[in-house]
Design an enzyme around this catalytic site. Structure first.
Site, PDB file in Angstrom:
ATOM      1  N   HIS A  28      -6.733   4.743  -0.098  1.00 35.16           N
ATOM      2  CA  HIS A  28      -6.275   5.155  -1.431  1.00 35.16           C
ATOM      3  C   HIS A  28      -7.459   5.635  -2.268  1.00 35.16           C
ATOM      4  O   HIS A  28      -7.380   6.667  -2.949  1.00 35.16           O
ATOM      5  CB  HIS A  28      -5.618   3.992  -2.175  1.00 35.16           C
ATOM      6  CG  HIS A  28      -4.326   3.530  -1.604  1.00 35.16           C
ATOM      7  ND1 HIS A  28      -4.106   2.219  -1.265  1.00 35.16           N
ATOM      8  CD2 HIS A  28      -3.179   4.184  -1.315  1.00 35.16           C
ATOM      9  CE1 HIS A  28      -2.875   2.085  -0.803  1.00 35.16           C
ATOM     10  NE2 HIS A  28      -2.289   3.275  -0.812  1.00 35.16           N
ATOM     11  N   LYS A  52      10.602  -3.309  -2.401  1.00 36.31           N
ATOM     12  CA  LYS A  52       9.675  -3.390  -1.271  1.00 36.31           C
ATOM     13  C   LYS A  52       9.156  -4.816  -1.056  1.00 36.31           C
ATOM     14  O   LYS A  52       8.456  -5.070  -0.091  1.00 36.31           O
ATOM     15  CB  LYS A  52       8.486  -2.445  -1.482  1.00 36.31           C
ATOM     16  CG  LYS A  52       8.815  -0.987  -1.277  1.00 36.31           C
ATOM     17  CD  LYS A  52       7.533  -0.187  -1.318  1.00 36.31           C
ATOM     18  CE  LYS A  52       7.750   1.245  -0.905  1.00 36.31           C
ATOM     19  NZ  LYS A  52       6.492   1.988  -0.850  1.00 36.31           N
ATOM     20  N   ARG A 101      -1.801  10.748   5.810  1.00 34.90           N
ATOM     21  CA  ARG A 101      -2.702  10.268   6.858  1.00 34.90           C
ATOM     22  C   ARG A 101      -2.404  10.936   8.187  1.00 34.90           C
ATOM     23  O   ARG A 101      -3.291  11.212   8.965  1.00 34.90           O
ATOM     24  CB  ARG A 101      -2.560   8.752   7.026  1.00 34.90           C
ATOM     25  CG  ARG A 101      -3.044   7.957   5.836  1.00 34.90           C
ATOM     26  CD  ARG A 101      -2.700   6.521   6.049  1.00 34.90           C
ATOM     27  NE  ARG A 101      -1.262   6.426   6.292  1.00 34.90           N
ATOM     28  CZ  ARG A 101      -0.458   5.531   5.770  1.00 34.90           C
ATOM     29  NH1 ARG A 101      -0.930   4.596   5.017  1.00 34.90           N
ATOM     30  NH2 ARG A 101       0.829   5.529   6.023  1.00 34.90           N
TER      31      ARG A 101
END
Length: 164
Positions: A28, A52, A101
Site C-alpha cells: 500500500h 469484511k 498486483r
C-alpha cells in the site's frame, strides 16, 4: 504533438486512494508513494467495511495509516463509511487510485471502476502497480501470518509495528 496541444491548466490535482488497510502494508505504501509523484494531494480513505469483518478496528486502521504516512507531504488520511463515490464528491475529487498486483486483481478493479463511473461520470480511476518486490504483499496474507503468529514485520511499515 506540440506543447500547445496539451490541455494543462496548472490546476491542483487531488486523488483518493481507498481501502480497508487491514493492516496497511508496504505494498500500500508503495502505491501511495507512487501516487504522490503524480498528484498534488492524495487522500487515503480508510473504509469501515464491517462486512469484511476486519481484524483491526476502524480507529486502529486509521491510526496505522496515519503513522505509516506521516513522513509524506501532501497526504491526508480520512475514515469513511459511505460509498466511495459519495466521499469523492464530498471531497471534490474526481480521481480514484487503485493498486494492481496481478492480473487477478484487474477484473475486480475494472468492475469497480466501471461501477463508480456509472454513478459519477466525472470519476476516473487510475491504476498503479507496486514494485515487483511488493507485488505479492496483501493485507490478507499479513493477517494470516499474524493469526498464526508468524513473522510479518517485513511486510508492514515500521511505524505500524509501533502502533500494534
Amino acid at each position: 504533438m506540440k506543447n500547445s496541444d496539451y490541455n494543462y491548466t496548472g490546476s491542483y490535482k487531488k486523488a483518493i486512494y481507498s481501502g480497508t488497510f487491514d493492516p496497511i502494508t508496504i505494498g500500500h505504501l508503495d502505491i501511495i508513494e507512487r501516487a504522490i509523484k503524480v498528484f498534488d494531494e492524495v487522500i487515503i480513505s480508510v473504509a469501515k467495511s464491517e462486512l469484511k469483518k476486519p481484524m483491526f478496528s476502524h480507529d486502529k486502521r486509521v491510526e496505522f495509516v496515519e503513522a505509516a504516512t506521516k513522513h509524506l507531504k501532501n497526504v491526508r488520511v480520512v475514515g469513511f463509511d459511505t460509498l466511495l463515490v459519495d466521499l469523492a464528491k464530498d471531497l471534490q475529487i474526481n480521481t480514484i487510485i487503485r493498486g494492481l498486483r496481478a492480473v487477478s486483481d484487474f477484473e475486480f478493479e475494472l468492475q469497480m471502476g466501471y461501477a463508480n463511473s456509472s454513478i459519477n461520470h466525472n470519476l476516473e480511476t487510475v491504476y498503479l502497480m507496486p514494485t515487483l518486490d511488493h507485488a505479492f504483499v496483501s493485507s490478507t496474507i499479513v493477517r494470516e501470518i499474524i493469526r498464526f503468529q508468524g513473522k510479518f514485520e517485513h511486510l508492514v511499515p515500521k511505524e505500524v509495528l509501533k502502533c500494534m
